[in-house]
Write a protein that holds these residues in place. Structure first.
Motif, PDB file in Angstrom:
ATOM      1  N   ASP A 181      17.838  48.902 104.821  1.00 55.33           N
ATOM      2  CA  ASP A 181      17.893  49.732 103.619  1.00 55.33           C
ATOM      3  C   ASP A 181      19.079  49.258 102.813  1.00 55.33           C
ATOM      4  O   ASP A 181      20.181  49.237 103.324  1.00 55.33           O
ATOM      5  CB  ASP A 181      18.159  51.207 103.984  1.00 55.33           C
ATOM      6  CG  ASP A 181      16.883  51.926 104.364  1.00 55.33           C
ATOM      7  OD1 ASP A 181      16.998  53.055 104.828  1.00 55.33           O
ATOM      8  OD2 ASP A 181      15.802  51.352 104.195  1.00 55.33           O
TER       9      ASP A 181
ATOM     10  N   ILE B  54      18.213  57.004 104.147  1.00 52.63           N
ATOM     11  CA  ILE B  54      19.453  56.227 104.242  1.00 52.63           C
ATOM     12  C   ILE B  54      20.201  56.602 105.520  1.00 52.63           C
ATOM     13  O   ILE B  54      20.521  55.750 106.358  1.00 52.63           O
ATOM     14  CB  ILE B  54      20.370  56.458 103.023  1.00 52.63           C
ATOM     15  CG1 ILE B  54      19.595  56.385 101.714  1.00 52.63           C
ATOM     16  CG2 ILE B  54      21.548  55.509 103.058  1.00 52.63           C
ATOM     17  CD1 ILE B  54      19.153  55.018 101.320  1.00 52.63           C
TER      18      ILE B  54
ATOM     19  N   ASP C 167      24.056  46.771 101.640  1.00 52.36           N
ATOM     20  CA  ASP C 167      23.809  48.061 102.278  1.00 52.36           C
ATOM     21  C   ASP C 167      25.099  48.792 102.606  1.00 52.36           C
ATOM     22  O   ASP C 167      25.106  49.706 103.411  1.00 52.36           O
ATOM     23  CB  ASP C 167      22.938  47.886 103.539  1.00 52.36           C
ATOM     24  CG  ASP C 167      23.726  47.301 104.703  1.00 52.36           C
ATOM     25  OD1 ASP C 167      23.255  47.412 105.843  1.00 52.36           O
ATOM     26  OD2 ASP C 167      24.819  46.742 104.470  1.00 52.36           O
TER      27      ASP C 167
ATOM     28  N   TYR D 254      15.817  60.150 100.127  1.00 56.78           N
ATOM     29  CA  TYR D 254      17.113  59.571 100.455  1.00 56.78           C
ATOM     30  C   TYR D 254      17.631  59.974 101.824  1.00 56.78           C
ATOM     31  O   TYR D 254      18.671  59.470 102.259  1.00 56.78           O
ATOM     32  CB  TYR D 254      18.124  59.879  99.340  1.00 56.78           C
ATOM     33  CG  TYR D 254      17.783  59.086  98.109  1.00 56.78           C
ATOM     34  CD1 TYR D 254      16.968  59.606  97.113  1.00 56.78           C
ATOM     35  CD2 TYR D 254      18.221  57.769  97.993  1.00 56.78           C
ATOM     36  CE1 TYR D 254      16.621  58.851  96.010  1.00 56.78           C
ATOM     37  CE2 TYR D 254      17.882  57.008  96.894  1.00 56.78           C
ATOM     38  CZ  TYR D 254      17.082  57.549  95.906  1.00 56.78           C
ATOM     39  OH  TYR D 254      16.745  56.786  94.823  1.00 56.78           O
TER      40      TYR D 254
ATOM     41  N   ARG E 275      13.644  49.581 100.979  1.00 54.06           N
ATOM     42  CA  ARG E 275      13.488  49.317 102.398  1.00 54.06           C
ATOM     43  C   ARG E 275      12.759  47.992 102.522  1.00 54.06           C
ATOM     44  O   ARG E 275      11.724  47.793 101.886  1.00 54.06           O
ATOM     45  CB  ARG E 275      12.689  50.434 103.058  1.00 54.06           C
ATOM     46  CG  ARG E 275      12.223  50.067 104.465  1.00 54.06           C
ATOM     47  CD  ARG E 275      11.982  51.276 105.282  1.00 54.06           C
ATOM     48  NE  ARG E 275      13.247  51.907 105.625  1.00 54.06           N
ATOM     49  CZ  ARG E 275      13.475  52.502 106.782  1.00 54.06           C
ATOM     50  NH1 ARG E 275      12.557  52.559 107.679  1.00 54.06           N
ATOM     51  NH2 ARG E 275      14.639  53.059 107.019  1.00 54.06           N
TER      52      ARG E 275
ATOM     53  N   TYR F 250      17.573  51.477  95.607  1.00 51.61           N
ATOM     54  CA  TYR F 250      17.569  51.456  97.056  1.00 51.61           C
ATOM     55  C   TYR F 250      16.169  51.051  97.518  1.00 51.61           C
ATOM     56  O   TYR F 250      15.169  51.598  97.067  1.00 51.61           O
ATOM     57  CB  TYR F 250      17.879  52.843  97.626  1.00 51.61           C
ATOM     58  CG  TYR F 250      19.316  53.057  97.981  1.00 51.61           C
ATOM     59  CD1 TYR F 250      20.156  53.781  97.146  1.00 51.61           C
ATOM     60  CD2 TYR F 250      19.843  52.539  99.161  1.00 51.61           C
ATOM     61  CE1 TYR F 250      21.478  53.992  97.477  1.00 51.61           C
ATOM     62  CE2 TYR F 250      21.167  52.743  99.499  1.00 51.61           C
ATOM     63  CZ  TYR F 250      21.983  53.469  98.651  1.00 51.61           C
ATOM     64  OH  TYR F 250      23.285  53.678  98.975  1.00 51.61           O
TER      65      TYR F 250
END
Lengths: 257, 107
Positions: free
Chosen positions: A62, A137, A79, A134, A109, A107
């Motif tokens: 992530d 995260i 990250d 989120y 993945r 952000y």
């Protein structure tokens, strides 16, 4: 990010330890995947990883997209623990759609392989999607820690690591583990009854002989459990490392094989 | 590929240990002063002042990345909206682990 550990096993034989990430980032169904485990790791872990002979680790990360170069879709992700370059090869319209939405600060993945090119580590990305919830995260970093713990524990308990790969200074994401030892490390007390039923079913001789694993619909039918419950249970079993998906995301085998 | 510019996960308690360093924190926005600062609650429930200018409207939870310029404030250069629903407890645990036993995975 996630690593697969096959490259680090000099003896060439092991079965997946921590199994593949349950979240499938691609919007299409049943993309078939290699039967390879993946480990969540941070960029720092990758950077500190000892290079091995044939690097083909699969990973998930992530991170925040830092800049985007349009030609051949290269970008850098950060990250919070480090930065690493990524390449996304765009082969079809679905790939194009995936990268279209990328922009600085987003952000994402990422699933992909680690490659070393001219001494520099780089990620070859095969799937990327923006993060929408989120909580992912925090979840991702907790998974990294958990994965690291499991690997360290297995290493300490004398799972036969290849001396060449177990370079002590690195976080032990790279340990090769034999599956029989792995199954002893996990205790089943935390599993729900459906999870246990599924495991029992997958560990029957008839299931074990199926190379490609058992489709989860079959599991649902045979156990007379609703699909959604099976789906939930499979995800949890997968993240516990008790099962892994094989030819695609619907077929599973028990790691205790 | 490098580890330059890492940002440490912090909550209010950990912030004081990293004054002067690059940090990241999630806050629940309480109010914007309009004059270049935002006051919010950290994931461990204490008030922090985030200095800087957000790029746009803020959601309830915001991740800020920047330099810790005092025990209770961060000079943010990056603001990420984290939406209106977030499990701050998980994030708080990440802060503690990332600064504790598992620091080597992060920094």
């Amino acid at each position: 990010m996630m690593f697969e550990s096959s490259q680090f096993d000099g003896t060439g034989g092991f079965v997946s330890s921590l199994s593949s990430q349950s979240t499938d980032p691609s919007p299409t169904s049943a993309k078939s995947r290699d039967n390879q485990p993946m480990f969540p790791v941070t960029v720092k872990q990758i950077i500190e990883a000892t290079p091995s002979t044939d690097d083909k680790s699969t990973f998930i990360i992530d991170g925040v997209d830092v800049y985007n170069v349009v030609t051949d879709v290269s970008f850098v992700i950060d990250d919070g623990t480090g930065r690493i370059g990524c390449k996304r090869w765009v082969n079809d319209s679905q790939d194009t759609k995936e990268v279209e939405g990328l922009m600085d600060g987003l952000y994402v993945r990422i699933h992909g392989h680690l490659k070393t090119f001219q001494g520099k580590k780089q990620l070859v990305v095969y799937a990327i999607r923006p993060v929408t919830d989120y909580n992912e995260i925090a979840h991702h970093f907790l998974e990294c820690i958990h994965s690291h713990c499991c690997n360290s524990k297995l290493q300490r308990n004398g799972s036969a690591p290849n001396p060449a790969s177990s370079v002590v200074s690195t976080p032990s994401v790279h340990q090769a583990v034999s599956s029989s030892q792995l199954s002893q490390e996990y205790n089943l007390d935390g599993l729900g009854s459906i999870d246990k039923m599924i495991l029992d079913y997958l560990e029957q001789p008839s299931s074990l002989t199926q190379e490609k694993g058992i489709h989860r619909n079959e599991i649902a039918q045979k156990l007379k459990v609703p699909q959604e419950k099976i789906l939930e249970a499979m995800e949890s079993l997968e993240s516990e490392g008790m099962v892994y998906s094989t030819i695609d995301e619907f077929h599973y085998k028990s790691t205790n094989a | 590929m490098d580890t330059s510019n890492p940002a440490l996960f912090v909550n209010a308690e950990l912030l004081r240990m990293h004054v002067g360093r690059r940090v990241r924190a999630v806050i629940q926005v309480l109010r914007s002063d309009g004059g270049g600062s935002v006051v919010g609650n950290s994931t461990d429930g204490q008030q922090l002042v985030i200095k800087g200018h957000p790029p746009g409207p803020l959601s309830t939870f915001v991740e800020v990345i920047g330099i810790a310029d005092s025990n209770q404030s961060i000079r943010a250069d990056i603001w990420n909206n984290f939406g209106d629903v977030l499990d701050t407890a998980s994030y708080n645990v990440v802060c503690q682990l990332a600064n504790g036993d598992y620091k080597h995975l992060f920094i």
